[in-house]
Design an enzyme around this catalytic site. Structure first.
Site, PDB file in Angstrom:
ATOM      1  N   GLU A   1      -1.861  11.277   4.083  1.00 33.60           N
ATOM      2  CA  GLU A   1      -2.881  11.126   5.115  1.00 33.60           C
ATOM      3  C   GLU A   1      -2.732  12.293   6.075  1.00 33.60           C
ATOM      4  O   GLU A   1      -1.630  12.792   6.287  1.00 33.60           O
ATOM      5  CB  GLU A   1      -2.705   9.829   5.901  1.00 33.60           C
ATOM      6  CG  GLU A   1      -2.954   8.559   5.132  1.00 33.60           C
ATOM      7  CD  GLU A   1      -2.766   7.345   6.018  1.00 33.60           C
ATOM      8  OE1 GLU A   1      -3.778   6.729   6.412  1.00 33.60           O
ATOM      9  OE2 GLU A   1      -1.605   7.032   6.331  1.00 33.60           O
TER      10      GLU A   1
ATOM     11  N   GLU B   1       0.866  -1.179   0.000  1.00 31.71           N
ATOM     12  CA  GLU B   1       0.000   0.000   0.000  1.00 31.71           C
ATOM     13  C   GLU B   1       0.902   1.228   0.000  1.00 31.71           C
ATOM     14  O   GLU B   1       1.881   1.286   0.750  1.00 31.71           O
ATOM     15  CB  GLU B   1      -0.908   0.025   1.230  1.00 31.71           C
ATOM     16  CG  GLU B   1      -1.758   1.288   1.354  1.00 31.71           C
ATOM     17  CD  GLU B   1      -2.623   1.293   2.618  1.00 31.71           C
ATOM     18  OE1 GLU B   1      -3.173   0.227   2.969  1.00 31.71           O
ATOM     19  OE2 GLU B   1      -2.734   2.369   3.254  1.00 31.71           O
TER      20      GLU B   1
END
Length: 271
Positions: free
Chosen positions: A154, A149
């Protein structure tokens, strides 16, 4: 010039040329635009995006339900809008306190290596979690996170001046690992204006940038199923979402106002 000197000069030139070629091969310039969405008009382009509908959020003990309602996902005024509400929405007989939006390019935009660049304005508030990230289109090396991933960006809503870039890899959950770093704006927050988030992803190397500023380079990771540079040697697709709550950000508090919006001005992919 002696014959020996000529030979040394030729060898040095050959070595220099090979070094330049090797560097160019390992680090492409990524100057060819191969995929983009500028979010012009007033409709989402379904040839490029799928809206995910999920009654149980996105894992991580998140609190939202993801819907395909225009209330949660829409294109407006030149931006993709992912909007979170506290409205007790229901999907397939399941009701949750919060609703929001999540889109992906799976099988509509899948890439192996290149620059992925997203210009976005982020929300703020405790428990608010915007994300720009990538998952493998095929789980070649196994379930999450054995096939990898790539988190381009974020942000914890209670820390709106700081974003994080992270890789997840290794064995499958719960034995997976992650490595990453953060970037803090010199002034203001990511909720004040649009900013550009990008990764340059080449064989054995991934770089993270904010507004063109390089803040992290990773060249070491591993896979339980294959040798380096696995798992980041396969095709990945892009996800954009706005989550509420969960282990990464913690709970929502009474100071967090709804609705909350993540605005995406454009997505561009270069190879």
């Amino acid at each position: 010039m002696s014959r020996f000197s000529v030979v040394l000069t030729l060898i040095a030139s050959f070595c220099f040329a090979n070094a330049i070629w090797a560097q160019a091969s390992a680090e492409p310039p990524f100057d060819s635009l191969v995929w983009q969405d500028e979010f012009n008009g007033d409709l989402l382009d379904y040839s490029k995006w799928e809206i995910e509908v999920n009654a149980f959020g996105g894992g991580n003990h998140e609190l939202q339900i993801y819907t395909d309602r225009s209330k949660n996902v829409r294109v407006e005024n030149g931006s993709l809008i992912l909007e979170a509400h506290r409205d007790h929405a229901g999907v397939s007989g399941t009701e949750r306190e919060y609703s929001s939006g999540r889109v992906r390019t799976k099988r509509r935009g899948d890439w192996k290596y290149g620059r992925v660049e997203v210009r976005a304005k982020l929300p703020r508030g405790a428990g608010i979690w915007p994300a720009i990230w990538m998952l493998p289109t095929e789980e070649t090396y196994g379930g999450w996170a054995a096939s990898g991933e790539i988190d381009i960006m974020e942000m914890r809503g209670q820390q709106p001046e700081t974003v994080l870039g992270t890789l997840h890899y290794g064995p499958a959950w719960p034995n997976n690992v992650h490595t990453g770093d953060s970037y803090t704006l010199p002034q203001g927050s990511f909720a004040d204006d649009y900013h550009t988030f990008a990764v340059d992803w080449s064989k054995g190397k991934i770089e993270w940038r904010v507004d063109g500023h390089l803040y992290q380079t990773q060249t070491k990771w591993n896979s339980s199923a294959a040798g380096f540079p696995a798992p980041f040697d396969q095709s990945f697709h892009l996800l954009l979402n706005l989550a509420v709550g969960g282990g990464f950000v913690g709970p929502v508090n009474q100071e967090t106002k709804f609705p909350q919006q993540m605005l995406v001005d454009y997505v561009r992919v270069y190879q």
